[in-house]
Design an enzyme around this catalytic site. Structure first.
Site, PDB file in Angstrom:
ATOM      1  N   ILE A 105      30.069   1.941 -28.006  1.00  0.00           N
ATOM      2  CA  ILE A 105      28.920   1.489 -27.099  1.00  0.00           C
ATOM      3  C   ILE A 105      28.318   2.832 -26.380  1.00  0.00           C
ATOM      4  O   ILE A 105      29.277   3.807 -26.227  1.00  0.00           O
ATOM      5  CB  ILE A 105      29.454   0.480 -26.163  1.00  0.00           C
ATOM      6  CG1 ILE A 105      30.624   0.886 -25.382  1.00  0.00           C
ATOM      7  CG2 ILE A 105      29.569  -0.836 -26.855  1.00  0.00           C
ATOM      8  CD1 ILE A 105      31.044   0.018 -24.191  1.00  0.00           C
ATOM      9  N   ASP A 106      27.103   2.610 -25.964  1.00  0.00           N
ATOM     10  CA  ASP A 106      26.550   3.719 -25.063  1.00  0.00           C
ATOM     11  C   ASP A 106      27.305   4.294 -24.011  1.00  0.00           C
ATOM     12  O   ASP A 106      27.933   3.594 -23.436  1.00  0.00           O
ATOM     13  CB  ASP A 106      25.262   3.515 -24.690  1.00  0.00           C
ATOM     14  CG  ASP A 106      24.274   3.170 -25.926  1.00  0.00           C
ATOM     15  OD1 ASP A 106      24.540   3.291 -26.876  1.00  0.00           O
ATOM     16  OD2 ASP A 106      23.358   2.332 -25.472  1.00  0.00           O
ATOM     17  N   GLU A 107      27.110   5.552 -23.815  1.00  0.00           N
ATOM     18  CA  GLU A 107      27.794   6.204 -22.644  1.00  0.00           C
ATOM     19  C   GLU A 107      27.497   5.298 -21.166  1.00  0.00           C
ATOM     20  O   GLU A 107      28.717   5.278 -20.682  1.00  0.00           O
ATOM     21  CB  GLU A 107      27.431   7.472 -22.473  1.00  0.00           C
ATOM     22  CG  GLU A 107      28.223   8.289 -21.475  1.00  0.00           C
ATOM     23  CD  GLU A 107      27.841  10.016 -21.392  1.00  0.00           C
ATOM     24  OE1 GLU A 107      27.877  10.580 -20.339  1.00  0.00           O
ATOM     25  OE2 GLU A 107      27.611  10.453 -22.400  1.00  0.00           O
TER      26      GLU A 107
END
Length: 282
Positions: free
Chosen positions: A132-134
């Site tokens: 998942i995105d930062e």
């Protein structure tokens, strides 16, 4: 390193060949490694014939040499585990932390922390199945064995792992539920931003409104595809960017974060067949 996995046969007359190729659908390379290393034995350590039918209740032991994970162990990030058994774990990634290292020597990611935890338990293998995105917080599934990773990889490809996100978006969404089918591609005007583009990759997001406020709407979203920034791009495309997500047109928040949470993961356990529903309570 040596990998070990035990499995209890769940049906009569199933051969090891059928188990690996048909039931588990493992890759040819891994099956070849198991065969060449004579990796499958019974409880007494006796080698088993791969074409010989097994009976329900028989316990198989898989033991073979394979690669270990290469992440540097680190305990610099707090670790919350939503689910764990001998085959896999589901960990919560904090907002602002990468899922895995993007450069050599990096040790401030979720997988560095998971590696530290697994090594403290005597394990040398742990690989994430998705990321998942930062800037997004939430659940990530991690395999503790190459066999399990192969099975989970296939389940991701076949959309058998359902990941539900919660987003708070700007404004009042008109529809209480819907599906966004809009291809996503790179934005040539920005190195990291994505945009809806007819020439991009197919992207499908299902959403449902679960709460309303005068200025905001709370939405649950399920990904049918897994494109970079998909939920962020699709909600902004609808005219309702995620609160704080200034990359996609929202007002910038004082904390420089945006309100997106991968809060639930649901799937049928690849080994036990149990339905796993893990939620991030943080």
């Amino acid at each position: 390193m040596q990998h070990i996995l035990t499995y209890t046969i769940q049906e009569d007359d199933l051969t090891i060949d059928q188990l690996l190729q048909t039931k588990w659908k493992l890759g040819k390379k891994l099956i070849h490694e198991l065969r060449m290393q004579k990796a499958v034995t019974d409880q007494d350590g006796e080698l088993l014939q791969w074409k010989l039918p097994q009976q329900k209740g028989n316990v198989l032991t898989f033991k073979w040499e394979g690669e270990s994970s290469s992440y540097l162990p680190s305990d610099q990030i707090p670790l919350y585990i939503a689910y764990e058994d001998e085959y896999l774990l589901i960990a919560s990634k904090p907002r602002g932390v990468s899922t895995h290292p993007n450069e050599q020597g990096q040790n401030h990611t979720l997988m560095n922390t998971v590696t530290h935890y697994l090594q403290s338990k005597g394990h040398s293998y742990g690989e994430h199945i998705h990321r998942i995105d930062e800037g997004t917080k939430g659940l990530v599934v991690v395999a503790k064995n190459p066999i399990v990773k192969g099975m989970l990889d296939r389940m991701i490809e076949q959309k058998e792992i359902v990941r539900t996100y919660e987003a708070i978006v700007e404004g009042q969404m008109k529809s209480n539920h819907g599906t966004v089918r809009a291809a996503i591609g790179s934005d040539r005007h920005h190195p990291t931003r994505r945009r809806v583009s007819p020439s991009g990759q197919l992207a499908i997001t299902h959403y449902e409104v679960v709460g309303r406020h005068d200025q905001f709407t709370k939405v649950h979203a399920i990904l049918e595809t897994g494109r970079t920034h998909q939920i962020r791009v699709h909600l902004a495309h609808l005219g309702h960017p995620i609160v704080g997500d200034d990359l996609y047109g929202a007002k910038r928040s004082p904390t420089k974060t945006y309100e997106l949470h991968a809060f639930k993961v649901q799937f049928k356990h690849p080994i036990t067949g149990e339905v796993i529903i893990a939620e991030d309570k943080r």
